[in-house]
Design an enzyme around this catalytic site. Sequence first.
Site, short mmCIF file in Angstrom:
data_model
loop_
_atom_site.label_atom_id
_atom_site.label_comp_id
_atom_site.label_asym_id
_atom_site.label_seq_id
_atom_site.Cartn_x
_atom_site.Cartn_y
_atom_site.Cartn_z
N LYS A 102 44.24 35.87 41.34
CA LYS A 102 45.24 36.78 40.33
C LYS A 102 46.65 36.57 40.88
O LYS A 102 47.59 36.57 40.02
CB LYS A 102 45.10 38.09 40.70
CG LYS A 102 43.80 38.60 39.58
CD LYS A 102 43.55 40.05 39.84
CE LYS A 102 42.49 40.73 40.46
NZ LYS A 102 42.30 42.15 40.52
N ARG A 112 30.68 33.63 43.75
CA ARG A 112 31.97 33.71 42.82
C ARG A 112 31.53 32.84 41.68
O ARG A 112 31.08 31.61 42.05
CB ARG A 112 32.91 33.50 43.35
CG ARG A 112 33.76 34.66 44.34
CD ARG A 112 34.94 34.23 44.98
NE ARG A 112 36.11 34.57 44.02
CZ ARG A 112 36.66 35.89 44.31
NH1 ARG A 112 36.06 36.88 44.96
NH2 ARG A 112 37.49 36.29 43.37
N GLU A 151 40.55 45.66 40.63
CA GLU A 151 41.73 46.26 41.02
C GLU A 151 42.87 46.03 39.91
O GLU A 151 42.80 44.89 39.47
CB GLU A 151 42.45 45.38 42.36
CG GLU A 151 43.23 46.32 42.98
CD GLU A 151 43.84 45.39 44.28
OE1 GLU A 151 44.93 45.72 44.70
OE2 GLU A 151 43.05 44.61 44.82
P1 ATP Z 1 41.83 40.18 44.45
O1 ATP Z 1 42.14 38.61 44.94
O2 ATP Z 1 43.09 40.86 43.75
O3 ATP Z 1 41.01 41.15 45.25
P2 ATP Z 1 39.49 39.76 42.92
O4 ATP Z 1 39.34 38.50 42.04
O5 ATP Z 1 38.63 40.19 43.81
O6 ATP Z 1 41.05 39.67 43.08
P3 ATP Z 1 39.00 42.31 41.63
O7 ATP Z 1 39.63 43.16 40.89
O8 ATP Z 1 38.89 43.12 43.11
O9 ATP Z 1 39.64 40.85 41.81
O10 ATP Z 1 37.65 41.79 41.09
C1 ATP Z 1 36.84 42.86 40.40
C2 ATP Z 1 35.33 42.53 40.62
O11 ATP Z 1 35.19 41.11 39.95
C3 ATP Z 1 34.99 42.43 42.23
O12 ATP Z 1 33.77 42.89 42.06
C4 ATP Z 1 34.85 40.80 42.48
O13 ATP Z 1 33.95 40.46 43.18
C5 ATP Z 1 34.46 40.35 41.10
N1 ATP Z 1 35.19 38.86 40.96
C6 ATP Z 1 36.35 38.46 40.93
N2 ATP Z 1 36.59 37.27 40.93
C7 ATP Z 1 34.98 36.68 40.56
C8 ATP Z 1 34.75 35.55 40.39
N3 ATP Z 1 35.68 34.30 40.30
N4 ATP Z 1 33.50 35.54 40.15
C9 ATP Z 1 32.58 36.43 40.12
N5 ATP Z 1 32.94 37.83 40.37
C10 ATP Z 1 34.29 37.97 40.54
MG MG Z 2 38.88 42.12 45.15
#
Ligand code: ATP
Ligand code: MG
Length: 561
Positions: free
Chosen positions: A274, A264, A38
């Site tokens: 974020k 994660r 995002e």
């Molecule tokens: P938000 O809280 O804004 O949703 P998010 O960390 O999920 O934050 P995204 O931009 O939606 O952010 O993440 C993009 C991709 O990265 C998603 O598929 C998510 O699963 C993966 N991702 C985000 N944080 C992690 C993490 N700590 N470890 C592994 N994958 C991650």
């Molecule tokens: Mg997300």
Amino acid sequence: MDCENNNANSVDFIREKVAADVASGRFGREITTRFPPEPNGYLHIGHAKAICLDFGVAEEFGGVCHLRMDDTNPTKEETEYVESIKNDIHWLGFDWKDHFYYASDYFERMYECAVELIKRGKAYVCALSPEEWEEYRGNLSTPGKNPPGRDNSVEENLDLFNRMRNGEFADGERTLRAKIDMASPNIHMRDPVIYRVRHAHHFRQGDKWCVYPMYDFAHCLEDAFENVTHSLCTLEFEIHRPLYEWVLNSLGWENPPEQTEFSRLNLNYTVMSKRKLLQLVKENYVSGWDDPRMPTICGLRRRGYTPEAIRKFINMVGITKFNGTTDMAMLEYCIREHLNAIAPRFMAVMDPLKITIENYPEGQVEWLDAVNNPEDPAAGTRKVPFSRELYIERADFMEDPPKKFFRLRPDGEVRLRYGYIIKCTGVVKDENGNITELKCTYDPESRGGTPADGRKIKGTIHYVSCAEAKRAEARLYDRLFTVENPGADGVDFLTQLNPDSLKVCDCWIEPALANCKPGDKVQFERTGYFCVDPDSSADKMVFNRTVTLKDSWAKQQDVQK
Ligand code: ATP
Ligand code: MG
């Protein structure tokens, strides 16, 4: 464990599954994954895990990984983030070829899918407010009740949904719900909202839309539109998977993508949300998204991390279904290993103590040969100046040292790196008793560090020549937070910031270092690995300490063995 090997990813349950699908020809199309950030913030080390997996799997199985901006949420996204995301992924060493997409480009198709669900009797317009919905939804122990309007005719629903799109309702006044099962044990399957009214400006679509799809409805469609085979996401989406499958099955989608979840990445002593990272930036707790203390990709880059080290770290962490927290020291271990192999060595003095070698000719400068990297013969040699007046580290001299101190002491000898053996013959102090200078003599027969008579000299210290050295700025970083899990137990994470996470000090560098460019990585002998910061100017170089030389993680592993 060497860094060159970090592309050989270990086999995990996801790679096993993909390999099986390739073998059985299950999808009948090329392996397609996607990374769907995002664009509401900069990428961090957690995203690097998803990136390495999504792009890595596609690469290993001869497929392709799409980069898709998940911009279905109208209010928060910004172009600045889109550019930074592309840049960071390329820097990490991955490429989406010509598969760059915006989820918002699918709004029309998504709308059509919603209409199709209505036509199939699988979606309806609901007039309940969020508060009223609470009552109907039930909870974990009580099944929900069918809300009013659930059995309205297809025609009524089509008309209402069209009016939603045309702006006839205020935010929240109507929703489109999937008609699934109000008694499902999975709350997400109790007639979830799939479209909502939101009179908001979208950064790419402008004011074209006032209905927006919900994540669970949008995401599976995005994957399906792009012919994704394996939709890899983090564990919190496991409970949403039945809905992902329901939407695609209800639309009769053939050979739909399959969602698989993994855990994660969490790192101690930092935050990865974020929202929290944005707060650190906006409220100036750090200098920006690329502050070298941030766990962001751009922060790590500025700190001196390499893509190789980050990929190796992600590979070491591995892909599992278990949630856990990874030790920051493991990340530090990975960069240390890589920098040990690639970073040229230089001498820099952080806390200078002047020494005068009284038997060394005044005005003479010898340019000594110094090895650039003992780990890499191809790195060659350079010239280091040696003269009568040098700076050594204050900590390398002790007036009254303990037994095992092998550096300089009164009447003691020490080797100067690449140079001569010196002896301390006098200590000069100011009126407060602080040491301001050492008087020394050198052994002219010991050039290169070996005494002619074969006497044993245990210590070797580094130095710079006063006249040739340049003053530079060193930024010494420590962990951003003082606790392993900031914000745990309801504590405000901001109160747990480490007040000593940045120390700025002057240092003296050997002249060869002045030729470095921003981004260059070096080792200051005996001190640590440093990276030249973009803040450097012709007058003053700025060095970020990437990591110290001491490896606590490797040591801890040895103890465990
Ligand atoms: P938000 O809280 O804004 O949703 P998010 O960390 O999920 O934050 P995204 O931009 O939606 O952010 O993440 C993009 C991709 O990265 C998603 O598929 C998510 O699963 C993966 N991702 C985000 N944080 C992690 C993490 N700590 N470890 C592994 N994958 C991650
Ligand atoms: Mg997300």
